[in-house]
Design an enzyme around this catalytic site. Structure first.
Site, short mmCIF file in Angstrom:
data_model
loop_
_atom_site.label_atom_id
_atom_site.label_comp_id
_atom_site.label_asym_id
_atom_site.label_seq_id
_atom_site.Cartn_x
_atom_site.Cartn_y
_atom_site.Cartn_z
N ASP A 128 6.80 0.76 -25.73
CA ASP A 128 7.60 0.35 -26.91
C ASP A 128 7.91 1.54 -27.81
OD1 ASP A 128 5.05 0.77 -27.98
OD2 ASP A 128 4.88 -1.19 -28.93
N LYS A 159 8.69 9.84 -22.51
CA LYS A 159 8.74 8.53 -21.86
C LYS A 159 10.16 7.99 -21.87
CE LYS A 159 5.99 6.25 -20.36
NZ LYS A 159 5.50 6.16 -18.94
P1 NAD Z 1 -3.92 7.18 -18.81
O1 NAD Z 1 -3.74 8.49 -19.51
O2 NAD Z 1 -5.18 6.42 -18.99
O3 NAD Z 1 -3.74 7.39 -17.22
C1 NAD Z 1 -2.74 8.21 -16.71
C2 NAD Z 1 -3.05 8.47 -15.23
O4 NAD Z 1 -1.98 9.25 -14.68
C3 NAD Z 1 -4.34 9.25 -14.99
O5 NAD Z 1 -5.08 8.66 -13.94
C4 NAD Z 1 -3.87 10.63 -14.59
O6 NAD Z 1 -4.75 11.31 -13.71
C5 NAD Z 1 -2.53 10.32 -13.92
N1 NAD Z 1 -1.60 11.44 -13.98
C6 NAD Z 1 -1.21 12.15 -15.07
N2 NAD Z 1 -0.33 13.11 -14.72
C7 NAD Z 1 -0.14 13.00 -13.38
C8 NAD Z 1 0.67 13.69 -12.44
N3 NAD Z 1 1.46 14.72 -12.82
N4 NAD Z 1 0.63 13.33 -11.14
C9 NAD Z 1 -0.18 12.30 -10.75
N5 NAD Z 1 -0.96 11.59 -11.60
C10 NAD Z 1 -0.94 11.95 -12.90
O7 NAD Z 1 -2.66 6.31 -19.24
P2 NAD Z 1 -2.54 4.74 -19.48
O8 NAD Z 1 -2.90 4.42 -20.88
O9 NAD Z 1 -3.21 4.02 -18.37
O10 NAD Z 1 -0.96 4.55 -19.35
C11 NAD Z 1 -0.37 4.33 -18.07
C12 NAD Z 1 1.14 4.22 -18.25
O11 NAD Z 1 1.45 3.14 -19.13
C13 NAD Z 1 1.77 5.47 -18.87
O12 NAD Z 1 2.99 5.68 -18.23
C14 NAD Z 1 1.98 5.07 -20.33
O13 NAD Z 1 3.08 5.77 -20.88
C15 NAD Z 1 2.26 3.59 -20.20
N6 NAD Z 1 1.91 2.76 -21.35
C16 NAD Z 1 0.65 2.83 -21.89
C17 NAD Z 1 0.31 1.98 -22.95
C18 NAD Z 1 -1.09 2.00 -23.56
O14 NAD Z 1 -1.32 1.33 -24.56
N7 NAD Z 1 -2.04 2.72 -22.98
C19 NAD Z 1 1.25 1.10 -23.47
C20 NAD Z 1 2.53 1.08 -22.91
C21 NAD Z 1 2.83 1.90 -21.85
O1 DAU Z 2 2.61 1.55 -28.14
C1 DAU Z 2 2.28 1.94 -26.85
C2 DAU Z 2 1.55 3.27 -26.88
O2 DAU Z 2 0.25 3.00 -27.41
C3 DAU Z 2 1.44 3.91 -25.51
O3 DAU Z 2 2.74 4.24 -25.05
C4 DAU Z 2 0.57 5.18 -25.58
O4 DAU Z 2 0.40 5.73 -24.29
C5 DAU Z 2 -0.78 4.80 -26.15
O5 DAU Z 2 -1.58 5.96 -26.29
C6 DAU Z 2 -0.62 4.11 -27.50
O6 DAU Z 2 -0.14 5.04 -28.49
P1 DAU Z 2 -0.74 5.08 -29.98
O7 DAU Z 2 -0.45 6.38 -30.57
O8 DAU Z 2 -0.31 3.85 -30.73
O9 DAU Z 2 -2.32 4.90 -29.63
P2 DAU Z 2 -3.63 5.60 -30.25
O10 DAU Z 2 -4.78 4.85 -29.71
O11 DAU Z 2 -3.60 7.07 -30.10
O12 DAU Z 2 -3.49 5.26 -31.80
C7 DAU Z 2 -3.41 3.92 -32.26
C8 DAU Z 2 -3.31 3.96 -33.78
O13 DAU Z 2 -4.55 4.44 -34.31
C9 DAU Z 2 -2.23 4.90 -34.27
O14 DAU Z 2 -1.57 4.34 -35.40
C10 DAU Z 2 -3.00 6.16 -34.69
C11 DAU Z 2 -4.35 5.61 -35.11
N1 DAU Z 2 -5.49 6.53 -34.87
C12 DAU Z 2 -5.63 7.03 -33.60
C13 DAU Z 2 -6.66 7.91 -33.30
C14 DAU Z 2 -6.82 8.47 -31.90
C15 DAU Z 2 -6.37 6.87 -35.87
O15 DAU Z 2 -6.24 6.39 -37.01
N2 DAU Z 2 -7.40 7.74 -35.59
C16 DAU Z 2 -7.57 8.28 -34.34
O16 DAU Z 2 -8.52 9.08 -34.14
#
Ligand code: NAD
Ligand code: DAU
Length: 343
Positions: A128, A159
């Site tokens: 998002d 992204k």
């Molecule tokens: P993560 O960082 O936990 O995992 C990423 C994985 O990708 C790892 O296993 C890493 O080893 C692998 N990776 C990184 N670079 C690579 C490369 N060049 N080649 C092969 N593997 C590689 O991430 P996540 O939180 O699980 O997110 C997964 C996907 O979902 C991402 O594309 C992220 O943008 C998307 N996404 C995440 C969230 C969230 O809240 N975490 C929300 C929306 C979308």
């Molecule tokens: O919205 C989807 C995204 O959510 C994904 O695309 C990203 O991969 C994922 O990392 C996440 O991004 P955010 O930046 O929202 O997530 P994060 O957990 O880093 O932070 C969540 C909120 O908490 C954000 O407003 C920042 C705040 N925060 C984060 C950290 C790490 C703090 O206040 N203190 C912290 O130490």
């Protein structure tokens, strides 16, 4: 009939939950997990599948075209999750984000085009964050799929690049591509740099939690298994060339989240350490997920708080070894013993 699903980034947080979801809910399908094992990838998260004949791990970067040439002919479809995923790291150094999330995505799309052409679906797991941010003072505003893309952080730009490239391969080459744009995920196996596992670990260990700015920023929290189910729904029935928003309808300010975590970890508000704000910190994300509900009959069923948050906190309390290994780099021993030693 079953298919072979290539999951990229399957050793990460969402990828490992997705592979478990597929293995448990789609018994006819096989999974190839292609992951480069960066600091964020931990195969211990999938230890129970190491010897399962329906599961295979390929240690590869998504931009390694030789490895992709070996793997792609055996694949029916792709769920592309591999990415650099942490916003703070992208602010510190954008270059790896552009390389992996844009160029890496292009290389993967090219390999899929070369070996599968229009035969098989490619799902790009976007975010998002491509839409930018919403104001805090008007709760009626939500991101829809037609909201203009206006990414703010280097992560979000990278992204968006991948998201737009995936669409371009549909438009230009007629490939069967779908895009998902999801809100913040929570649940087990999340690398403890993201706010929930970071704060839970710190609270359990008697440390303070670094809350950015005034804590008023809002995120929409979705349980990772609801996200996994939605990705599979898009894989099966999404319309080619379309993007689908996925959200939890669960908006919380960071301060509200922090207070809930403090209560669940039996600490008090003195654990909150106010630290300088993240640069360019997006104020609010909020998803309108009516399209995926209407077209694919998906809505979240596992994301309700406090219950789902409490279960997640309990998982981190119960899995101290996983947290310690992934933070220390010790998890690599699992890879060396179970995979590297065999090849
Ligand atoms: P993560 O960082 O936990 O995992 C990423 C994985 O990708 C790892 O296993 C890493 O080893 C692998 N990776 C990184 N670079 C690579 C490369 N060049 N080649 C092969 N593997 C590689 O991430 P996540 O939180 O699980 O997110 C997964 C996907 O979902 C991402 O594309 C992220 O943008 C998307 N996404 C995440 C969230 C969230 O809240 N975490 C929300 C929306 C979308
Ligand atoms: O919205 C989807 C995204 O959510 C994904 O695309 C990203 O991969 C994922 O990392 C996440 O991004 P955010 O930046 O929202 O997530 P994060 O957990 O880093 O932070 C969540 C909120 O908490 C954000 O407003 C920042 C705040 N925060 C984060 C950290 C790490 C703090 O206040 N203190 C912290 O130490």
């Amino acid at each position: 009939m079953g298919q072979t699903i290539l999951v990229t980034g399957g050793a990460g947080f969402i990828g490992s939950n997705l592979i478990r979801f597929i293995m448990q809910n789609r018994p006819d399908d096989r999974v190839i997990n292609l992951d480069g094992l960066t600091y964020a990838g931990n195969l211990e998260s999938l230890a129970e599948f190491t010897d399962n004949p329906r599961y295979e791990f390929v240690h590869s970067d998504i931009s390694d075209s030789e490895k992709l040439d070996e793997v792609m002919p055996r694949v029916d479809c792709v769920l592309h999750l591999a990415a650099e995923s942490h916003v703070d790291r992208s602010i510190h150094d954008p270059s790896l984000f552009l390389r992996t999330n844009i160029i890496g995505t292009q290389m993967l799309l090219d390999a899929f085009k070369k070996h599968k052409g229009k035969d098989g679906r490619f799902v790009y797991v976007s975010t998002d964050e491509v839409y930018g941010e919403l104001p805090l003072d008007d709760k009626s505003q939500l991101f829809t799929e037609s909201t203009p893309l206006k990414p703010n952080s280097p992560y979000a730009v990278s992204k968006t690049g991948g998201d737009m490239l995936a669409r371009a391969y549909w438009h230009t080459y007629g490939m069967d591509v779908c895009i998902t744009r999801c809100s913040n995920n929570f649940g087990p196996y999340q690398f403890p740099e993201k706010v929930i596992p970071l704060f839970v670990n710190n609270l359990i260990e008697g440390k303070t939690v670094p809350l950015y700015g005034d804590g008023s920023n809002i995120r929409d929290w979705l349980h990772v298994l609801d996200h996994c189910e939605a990705i599979c729904r898009v894989l099966d029935d999404g319309k080619s060339g379309e993007a689908y928003n996925i959200g939890g309808n669960n908006e919380r300010s960071n301060l509200e989240l922090t207070r809930m975590l403090i209560e669940l970890c039996d600490r008090d508000e003195s654990a909150i350490e106010r630290v300088p704000d993240r640069l360019g910190h997006d104020k609010r994300y909020a998803i309108d997920a009516t399209k995926i509900k209407r077209e694919l009959d998906w809505e979240p069923t596992r994301s309700a708080w406090p219950e789902a948050l409490e279960l997640t906190v309990q998982w981190y309390k119960d899995n101290r070894a996983w947290c310690d290994h992934v933070r220390s780099g010790e998890y690599r021993r699992f890879y060396e013993q179970n995979y590297a030693a065999r090849t």
